[in-house]
Design a protein around this motif. Structure first.
Motif, PDB file in Angstrom:
ATOM      1  N   ASP A  53      -2.339  19.172  64.508  1.00 17.67           N
ATOM      2  CA  ASP A  53      -2.866  17.850  64.838  1.00 17.67           C
ATOM      3  C   ASP A  53      -4.215  17.588  64.183  1.00 17.67           C
ATOM      4  O   ASP A  53      -4.495  16.479  63.752  1.00 17.67           O
ATOM      5  CB  ASP A  53      -2.973  17.681  66.362  1.00 17.67           C
ATOM      6  CG  ASP A  53      -1.609  17.805  67.031  1.00 17.67           C
ATOM      7  OD1 ASP A  53      -0.620  17.287  66.469  1.00 17.67           O
ATOM      8  OD2 ASP A  53      -1.529  18.433  68.099  1.00 17.67           O
ATOM      9  N   ARG A  54      -5.056  18.614  64.131  1.00 13.67           N
ATOM     10  CA  ARG A  54      -6.350  18.529  63.451  1.00 13.67           C
ATOM     11  C   ARG A  54      -6.846  19.942  63.223  1.00 13.67           C
ATOM     12  O   ARG A  54      -6.400  20.877  63.872  1.00 13.67           O
ATOM     13  CB  ARG A  54      -7.378  17.708  64.233  1.00 13.67           C
ATOM     14  CG  ARG A  54      -7.835  18.358  65.514  1.00 13.67           C
ATOM     15  CD  ARG A  54      -8.792  17.459  66.322  1.00 13.67           C
ATOM     16  NE  ARG A  54      -9.225  18.139  67.527  1.00 13.67           N
ATOM     17  CZ  ARG A  54     -10.413  18.686  67.696  1.00 13.67           C
ATOM     18  NH1 ARG A  54     -11.322  18.632  66.739  1.00 13.67           N
ATOM     19  NH2 ARG A  54     -10.730  19.283  68.816  1.00 13.67           N
ATOM     20  N   SER A  55      -7.767  20.101  62.289  1.00 14.52           N
ATOM     21  CA  SER A  55      -8.391  21.405  62.048  1.00 14.52           C
ATOM     22  C   SER A  55      -9.869  21.182  61.776  1.00 14.52           C
ATOM     23  O   SER A  55     -10.275  20.100  61.343  1.00 14.52           O
ATOM     24  CB  SER A  55      -7.710  22.144  60.898  1.00 14.52           C
ATOM     25  OG  SER A  55      -7.683  21.357  59.742  1.00 14.52           O
ATOM     26  N   TRP A  56     -10.666  22.210  62.063  1.00 17.51           N
ATOM     27  CA  TRP A  56     -12.114  22.062  61.971  1.00 17.51           C
ATOM     28  C   TRP A  56     -12.793  23.428  61.886  1.00 17.51           C
ATOM     29  O   TRP A  56     -12.228  24.424  62.306  1.00 17.51           O
ATOM     30  CB  TRP A  56     -12.647  21.282  63.180  1.00 17.51           C
ATOM     31  CG  TRP A  56     -12.514  22.001  64.495  1.00 17.51           C
ATOM     32  CD1 TRP A  56     -13.474  22.753  65.117  1.00 17.51           C
ATOM     33  CD2 TRP A  56     -11.360  22.055  65.349  1.00 17.51           C
ATOM     34  NE1 TRP A  56     -12.992  23.268  66.303  1.00 17.51           N
ATOM     35  CE2 TRP A  56     -11.695  22.846  66.471  1.00 17.51           C
ATOM     36  CE3 TRP A  56     -10.071  21.519  65.289  1.00 17.51           C
ATOM     37  CZ2 TRP A  56     -10.805  23.103  67.505  1.00 17.51           C
ATOM     38  CZ3 TRP A  56      -9.184  21.786  66.318  1.00 17.51           C
ATOM     39  CH2 TRP A  56      -9.551  22.566  67.407  1.00 17.51           C
ATOM     40  N   PRO A  57     -14.026  23.448  61.341  1.00 18.13           N
ATOM     41  CA  PRO A  57     -14.800  24.699  61.372  1.00 18.13           C
ATOM     42  C   PRO A  57     -15.230  24.992  62.808  1.00 18.13           C
ATOM     43  O   PRO A  57     -15.539  24.068  63.569  1.00 18.13           O
ATOM     44  CB  PRO A  57     -15.996  24.424  60.469  1.00 18.13           C
ATOM     45  CG  PRO A  57     -16.060  22.951  60.317  1.00 18.13           C
ATOM     46  CD  PRO A  57     -14.718  22.381  60.640  1.00 18.13           C
TER      47      PRO A  57
END
Length: 168
Positions: A53-57
């Protein structure tokens, strides 16, 4: 073929060979995500059959190539590729603090990089809010697994696979 719903690859590099791996995973029905880093730099790859759905640091203060997160079907997963030796301690402290606050449901990756100070008493951390830890990427020393199990009551899953692949 691959049978896992989620794969975490540590020591991933965004080179031509790894681009082929991503293409094959995508052809097999996986969504993939990894930090945008120099192809000579090792990082992590997350692949999921359920979509990402989403990715992030994980943090603005720590290198994304060591800690990369993805939201998969309502579960927040953090892929971990620890830096060498004592450099890993700030990463561990950030992971433990975040796990205790909530917001990350599952930590998966290579926790056994270099000289492991974590099989000794980890600074009195209270990990009672955590239930499970999955370790992969390379064979973890029994002292690391036994230490986290005995001191913190964690169920430790040793899920390392071929080379740097962690099946969940």
């Amino acid at each position: 073929g691959y049978n896992a719903d989620v794969l975490v690859v540590t020591e991933f590099r965004a080179s031509d060979g790894e681009a082929q791996l991503c293409s094959r995973l995508q052809a097999a029905g996986y969504s993939t995500s990894h930090p945008d880093v120099d192809p000579k730099q090792s990082t992590v790859l997350i692949a999921s059959r359920r979509g990402i759905d989403r990715s992030w640091p994980f943090s603005d203060r720590l290198c994304a190539n060591h800690l990369w997160c993805a939201d998969i079907d309502g579960m927040a997963l953090c892929a971990v590729y620890m830096p060498q030796r004592a450099m890993k301690l700030p990463y561990w402290e950030a992971l433990i603090a975040q796990a205790l606050r909530g917001g990350i449901d599952l930590l998966v990756g290579d926790f056994n990089t270099g000289n492991n100070e974590l099989d000794k008493d980890p600074k009195g951390w209270d990990l009672s809010a955590m239930r499970t830890m999955a370790i992969g990427g390379s064979a973890a020393p029994p002292s690391l697994i036994d230490g986290f199990s005995a001191r913190h009551g964690l169920e430790v899953t040793h899920a390392w696979g071929m080379t740097e692949m962690n099946p969940i």
